[in-house]
Design a protein around this motif. Structure first.
Motif, PDB file in Angstrom:
ATOM      1  N   ARG A   1       0.902  -9.421  -0.692  1.00 42.94           N
ATOM      2  CA  ARG A   1       1.644  -9.321  -1.964  1.00 42.94           C
ATOM      3  C   ARG A   1       1.639  -7.905  -2.518  1.00 42.94           C
ATOM      4  O   ARG A   1       2.028  -7.696  -3.675  1.00 42.94           O
ATOM      5  N   ALA A   2       1.201  -6.947  -1.722  1.00 44.92           N
ATOM      6  CA  ALA A   2       1.112  -5.576  -2.233  1.00 44.92           C
ATOM      7  C   ALA A   2       1.714  -4.582  -1.256  1.00 44.92           C
ATOM      8  O   ALA A   2       1.623  -4.757  -0.045  1.00 44.92           O
ATOM      9  N   ARG A   3       2.355  -3.561  -1.783  1.00 41.63           N
ATOM     10  CA  ARG A   3       2.844  -2.438  -0.997  1.00 41.63           C
ATOM     11  C   ARG A   3       2.238  -1.177  -1.587  1.00 41.63           C
ATOM     12  O   ARG A   3       1.984  -1.114  -2.795  1.00 41.63           O
ATOM     13  N   LEU A   4       2.042  -0.170  -0.730  1.00 40.43           N
ATOM     14  CA  LEU A   4       1.469   1.091  -1.191  1.00 40.43           C
ATOM     15  C   LEU A   4       2.400   2.221  -0.790  1.00 40.43           C
ATOM     16  O   LEU A   4       2.928   2.210   0.328  1.00 40.43           O
ATOM     17  N   VAL A   5       2.637   3.149  -1.698  1.00 41.35           N
ATOM     18  CA  VAL A   5       3.484   4.294  -1.375  1.00 41.35           C
ATOM     19  C   VAL A   5       2.819   5.588  -1.805  1.00 41.35           C
ATOM     20  O   VAL A   5       2.066   5.637  -2.774  1.00 41.35           O
TER      21      VAL A   5
ATOM     22  N   PRO B   1      -1.648 -15.505  -8.586  1.00 38.93           N
ATOM     23  CA  PRO B   1      -1.173 -15.653  -7.202  1.00 38.93           C
ATOM     24  C   PRO B   1       0.342 -15.492  -7.051  1.00 38.93           C
ATOM     25  O   PRO B   1       0.833 -15.351  -5.936  1.00 38.93           O
ATOM     26  N   ASP B   2       1.095 -15.501  -8.165  1.00 41.95           N
ATOM     27  CA  ASP B   2       2.554 -15.350  -8.055  1.00 41.95           C
ATOM     28  C   ASP B   2       3.013 -13.921  -8.344  1.00 41.95           C
ATOM     29  O   ASP B   2       4.204 -13.640  -8.311  1.00 41.95           O
ATOM     30  N   TRP B   3       2.093 -12.995  -8.615  1.00 46.84           N
ATOM     31  CA  TRP B   3       2.492 -11.612  -8.913  1.00 46.84           C
ATOM     32  C   TRP B   3       2.568 -10.777  -7.632  1.00 46.84           C
ATOM     33  O   TRP B   3       1.886 -11.072  -6.651  1.00 46.84           O
ATOM     34  N   TRP B   4       3.404  -9.736  -7.690  1.00 50.29           N
ATOM     35  CA  TRP B   4       3.604  -8.807  -6.572  1.00 50.29           C
ATOM     36  C   TRP B   4       3.234  -7.422  -7.036  1.00 50.29           C
ATOM     37  O   TRP B   4       3.441  -7.082  -8.208  1.00 50.29           O
ATOM     38  N   GLY B   5       2.746  -6.580  -6.134  1.00 47.07           N
ATOM     39  CA  GLY B   5       2.259  -5.280  -6.577  1.00 47.07           C
ATOM     40  C   GLY B   5       2.749  -4.120  -5.748  1.00 47.07           C
ATOM     41  O   GLY B   5       2.958  -4.232  -4.539  1.00 47.07           O
ATOM     42  N   LEU B   6       2.948  -2.988  -6.430  1.00 46.64           N
ATOM     43  CA  LEU B   6       3.211  -1.721  -5.762  1.00 46.64           C
ATOM     44  C   LEU B   6       2.183  -0.718  -6.283  1.00 46.64           C
ATOM     45  O   LEU B   6       2.072  -0.511  -7.490  1.00 46.64           O
ATOM     46  N   GLY B   7       1.444  -0.125  -5.362  1.00 47.11           N
ATOM     47  CA  GLY B   7       0.481   0.912  -5.739  1.00 47.11           C
ATOM     48  C   GLY B   7       0.999   2.261  -5.272  1.00 47.11           C
ATOM     49  O   GLY B   7       1.544   2.372  -4.175  1.00 47.11           O
ATOM     50  N   LEU B   8       0.867   3.277  -6.119  1.00 47.38           N
ATOM     51  CA  LEU B   8       1.345   4.616  -5.769  1.00 47.38           C
ATOM     52  C   LEU B   8       0.218   5.618  -5.961  1.00 47.38           C
ATOM     53  O   LEU B   8      -0.500   5.565  -6.961  1.00 47.38           O
TER      54      LEU B   8
ATOM     55  N   CYS C   1      -5.243   4.718   2.017  1.00 53.59           N
ATOM     56  CA  CYS C   1      -5.918   4.009   3.118  1.00 53.59           C
ATOM     57  C   CYS C   1      -7.022   3.105   2.577  1.00 53.59           C
ATOM     58  O   CYS C   1      -7.177   1.962   3.031  1.00 53.59           O
ATOM     59  N   VAL C   2      -7.765   3.626   1.612  1.00 55.64           N
ATOM     60  CA  VAL C   2      -8.853   2.835   1.028  1.00 55.64           C
ATOM     61  C   VAL C   2      -8.275   1.637   0.274  1.00 55.64           C
ATOM     62  O   VAL C   2      -8.755   0.502   0.405  1.00 55.64           O
ATOM     63  N   ALA C   3      -7.210   1.881  -0.498  1.00 58.06           N
ATOM     64  CA  ALA C   3      -6.583   0.790  -1.257  1.00 58.06           C
ATOM     65  C   ALA C   3      -6.052  -0.283  -0.305  1.00 58.06           C
ATOM     66  O   ALA C   3      -6.211  -1.489  -0.553  1.00 58.06           O
ATOM     67  N   GLY C   4      -5.422   0.159   0.786  1.00 62.26           N
ATOM     68  CA  GLY C   4      -4.890  -0.804   1.763  1.00 62.26           C
ATOM     69  C   GLY C   4      -6.002  -1.652   2.354  1.00 62.26           C
ATOM     70  O   GLY C   4      -5.889  -2.874   2.464  1.00 62.26           O
TER      71      GLY C   4
END
Ligand code: GLN
Length: 278
Positions: A157-161, A128-135, A143-146
């Motif tokens: 806790r996640a951003r997608l680029v 629960p304390d981790w942050w994520g970036l998906g590319l 869109c599916v990941a979001g």
């Protein structure tokens, strides 16, 4: 006329078996449950018609996950479409390895080629304390990941680029996850029709020897990893040694190679090389 659940399963199993589907009864059950969408044990006429259409799609070797629209991974439910690779149990090897890594509190995770978001969501769900970036390079996969990250309550806790591997990426990460396309050109004829005809080629094709994407990613890993950070790369059967060699040539230490449940070396774990004496 209504059909009982049991008869519907028997009939669907028969049709799937005749079409050479590997686990006809299991698939028949999933399709019948999908059509029923609830606790009933009878299929009405419209549902029988719906089931017939779905069985037809499965007979044409469309993957079950595309027909039902979802697949379980790490005991979490993921939506999948034709624009994402269907999550596979093999990839749980990466999740296990990343969770076993002594990452700092509040760790930053990068998922290169995030697809359905299954790897990122699995580790964030456990930490629960981790942050994520998906590319990903495919906006329709993002869109599916979001959707998946939000549905699992992990969106905050996640951003997608959108990006072409590490080309426009800067930052430093404690954990890098990557399941790149790694099917070598000569392996295409051996793929199941479910994979070759329905899953996105861009998520599978790894060039002449299957290693083209590792050659793009590995040279940047040293820059992207924090001191003490680690990368977890999924590899195809027989590729672990070549990928480990590539990592070593780019100033990374291979600290572990984890096997999947079938005993195939599946996840290469690497960290930035520590200079002597540190
Ligand atoms: N495991 C997949 C297959 O061979 C390949 C996945 C990938 O290329 N990352 O069906």
């Amino acid at each position: 006329m209504n059909t009982s659940l049991d008869n519907a399963v028997i009939e669907a199993t028969h049709h799937l078996a005749r079409a050479g589907i590997a686990q006809p009864r299991l698939d028949a059950r999933v399709l019948v449950e999908h059509v029923l969408e609830g606790g009933e044990r009878q299929l009405e006429n419209g549902q029988c018609e719906h089931l017939r259409r779905l069985v037809g799609r499965r007979r044409a070797r469309e993957p079950l996950a595309h027909i039902t629209g979802h697949r379980e991974f790490w005991s979490l439910a993921f939506a999948v479409t034709r624009h994402t690779l269907i999550p596979r149990p093999d990839s749980e090897t990466l999740v296990e390895a990343a969770l076993a890594w002594p990452a700092p509190e509040g760790a930053n995770v990068l998922d290169l080629g995030s697809g359905s978001g299954c790897l990122l969501a699995a580790v964030l769900s456990e930490r629960p304390d981790w942050w994520g970036l998906g590319l990903d390079i495919e906006s329709r996969a993002l869109c599916v990941a979001g959707h998946n990250l939000n549905a699992l309550g992990l969106g905050a806790r996640a951003r997608l680029v959108l990006g072409d591997w590490t080309d426009c990426l800067a930052g430093s990460f404690d954990v890098v996850l990557c399941n790149p396309p790694y099917v070598a050109d000569p392996e295409w004829p051996d793929l199941e029709p479910e994979v070759a005809d329905f899953e996105p080629r861009i998520a599978l094709a790894g060039g002449a020897d299957g290693l083209a994407c590792y050659r793009r990613i590995v040279p940047r890993l040293g820059d992207l990893l924090n001191r003490g950070g680690a990368a977890f790369l999924e590899v195809g059967a027989g590729q672990a040694a070549a990928v480990a060699g590539l990592l070593r040539r780019h100033a990374l230490d291979v600290v572990d190679i984890k096997e999947d449940l079938a005993g195939i070396p599946r996840c290469v774990v690497a960290r930035r090389r520590m200079s002597r004496g540190k």
